[in-house]
Design an enzyme around this catalytic site. Sequence first.
Site, PDB file in Angstrom:
ATOM      1  N   THR A  13       0.834  -1.196   0.000  1.00 51.79           N
ATOM      2  CA  THR A  13       0.000   0.000   0.000  1.00 51.79           C
ATOM      3  C   THR A  13       0.872   1.250   0.000  1.00 51.79           C
ATOM      4  O   THR A  13       1.994   1.255   0.508  1.00 51.79           O
ATOM      5  CB  THR A  13      -0.939   0.024   1.217  1.00 51.79           C
ATOM      6  OG1 THR A  13      -0.172   0.149   2.422  1.00 51.79           O
ATOM      7  CG2 THR A  13      -1.782  -1.245   1.275  1.00 51.79           C
ATOM      8  N   THR A  16       3.487   4.244  -4.783  1.00 55.18           N
ATOM      9  CA  THR A  16       3.843   4.929  -6.024  1.00 55.18           C
ATOM     10  C   THR A  16       5.165   5.677  -5.909  1.00 55.18           C
ATOM     11  O   THR A  16       5.739   6.086  -6.920  1.00 55.18           O
ATOM     12  CB  THR A  16       2.744   5.921  -6.450  1.00 55.18           C
ATOM     13  OG1 THR A  16       2.538   6.875  -5.396  1.00 55.18           O
ATOM     14  CG2 THR A  16       1.445   5.191  -6.746  1.00 55.18           C
ATOM     15  N   GLY A  18       8.706   6.721  -2.871  1.00 55.67           N
ATOM     16  CA  GLY A  18       9.304   6.588  -1.553  1.00 55.67           C
ATOM     17  C   GLY A  18       9.598   5.170  -1.121  1.00 55.67           C
ATOM     18  O   GLY A  18       9.965   4.313  -1.927  1.00 55.67           O
ATOM     19  N   ILE A  19       9.429   4.917   0.174  1.00 55.66           N
ATOM     20  CA  ILE A  19       9.727   3.602   0.733  1.00 55.66           C
ATOM     21  C   ILE A  19       8.843   2.533   0.110  1.00 55.66           C
ATOM     22  O   ILE A  19       9.308   1.437  -0.217  1.00 55.66           O
ATOM     23  CB  ILE A  19       9.576   3.626   2.267  1.00 55.66           C
ATOM     24  CG1 ILE A  19      10.690   4.466   2.900  1.00 55.66           C
ATOM     25  CG2 ILE A  19       9.591   2.211   2.843  1.00 55.66           C
ATOM     26  CD1 ILE A  19      10.541   4.689   4.396  1.00 55.66           C
ATOM     27  N   SER A 141       7.885   3.171  12.464  1.00 53.89           N
ATOM     28  CA  SER A 141       8.925   4.202  12.440  1.00 53.89           C
ATOM     29  C   SER A 141       9.618   4.239  13.784  1.00 53.89           C
ATOM     30  O   SER A 141       9.031   3.894  14.813  1.00 53.89           O
ATOM     31  CB  SER A 141       8.297   5.570  12.153  1.00 53.89           C
ATOM     32  OG  SER A 141       9.219   6.626  12.374  1.00 53.89           O
ATOM     33  N   TYR A 154       1.731  11.744  14.684  1.00 52.94           N
ATOM     34  CA  TYR A 154       2.423  10.760  13.835  1.00 52.94           C
ATOM     35  C   TYR A 154       3.076   9.678  14.689  1.00 52.94           C
ATOM     36  O   TYR A 154       2.923   8.476  14.426  1.00 52.94           O
ATOM     37  CB  TYR A 154       3.468  11.470  12.989  1.00 52.94           C
ATOM     38  CG  TYR A 154       4.356  10.550  12.187  1.00 52.94           C
ATOM     39  CD1 TYR A 154       3.881   9.929  11.032  1.00 52.94           C
ATOM     40  CD2 TYR A 154       5.671  10.304  12.572  1.00 52.94           C
ATOM     41  CE1 TYR A 154       4.700   9.079  10.284  1.00 52.94           C
ATOM     42  CE2 TYR A 154       6.489   9.460  11.839  1.00 52.94           C
ATOM     43  CZ  TYR A 154       5.998   8.848  10.699  1.00 52.94           C
ATOM     44  OH  TYR A 154       6.807   8.009   9.958  1.00 52.94           O
TER      45      TYR A 154
END
Length: 264
Positions: A13, A16, A18-19, A141, A154
């Site tokens: 998921t 498109t 980045g990671i 993270s 976050y």
Amino acid sequence: MKIDLTGRKAVVTGSTAGIGRAIAEGLALAGAAVVINGRTEERVASALRELRAKFPDAEFVGVTADLATPEGSAVLVAQVPDADILVNNVGTAHLNNFFDQSDDEWLDLFQLNVMSGVRAARHYVPKMVARGRGRVVFISSESGLNIPKEMIDYGVTKTAMLGVSRGLAELVAGTGVTVNAVLPGPTNSEILSNWMQGTAREQGITQDQAEQQFLETQRPTTLIKRFATTEEVANMVVYVCSDQASATTGAALRVDGGVVRSIA
């Protein structure tokens, strides 16, 4: 060690860029058929073109869906009803002032960063259990352990992901399905790179200088003294998705450059 995921289907998921994009590429290189996901047709179509050009022998499918909503999650599972590998990567972060945030802002972030993975796991994991094989990875993270004061919301969502990951691993114990969390540290992902580029422009410095300044002031415990690459994070994810990682489950695996000062 040769990781071979031929014959496996992986859903990644938020992939498109980045990671997530690096994870999709790593899984494809290992032989998996990969489903990428993004919120807009334009982003998904662009990523598919680039991936198919870069890996002409790999199999990629794109699903456009906003996984922050139950409706978007339903679109994903309707188009891709089954998977051998699920990587819950989608998420975002916003610098903010805790005292100025509304309830809606907190809940919106929780929907994207946490509930997207809960919904996906709720659909895919029972089928993995029935087969006696499967891999689930939550991209958390180091901020889930070191809550950053400039984006407490976050950090809280990333802590929640650790709880979901461990609890789910306990739930499927002994079934052949493993569930793990991977914890990147400062990484040259799309979001953080954009922040660093903005800081560099504002201060009239280079992006590398902006990154070093960020590490010195915000993540001084880093041991590698640089941002990780998205590929370095992806390497860990590809490993835990492999047969070779069959004894690794219920774990929180750090790719944080040593930011978290812990020996466990």
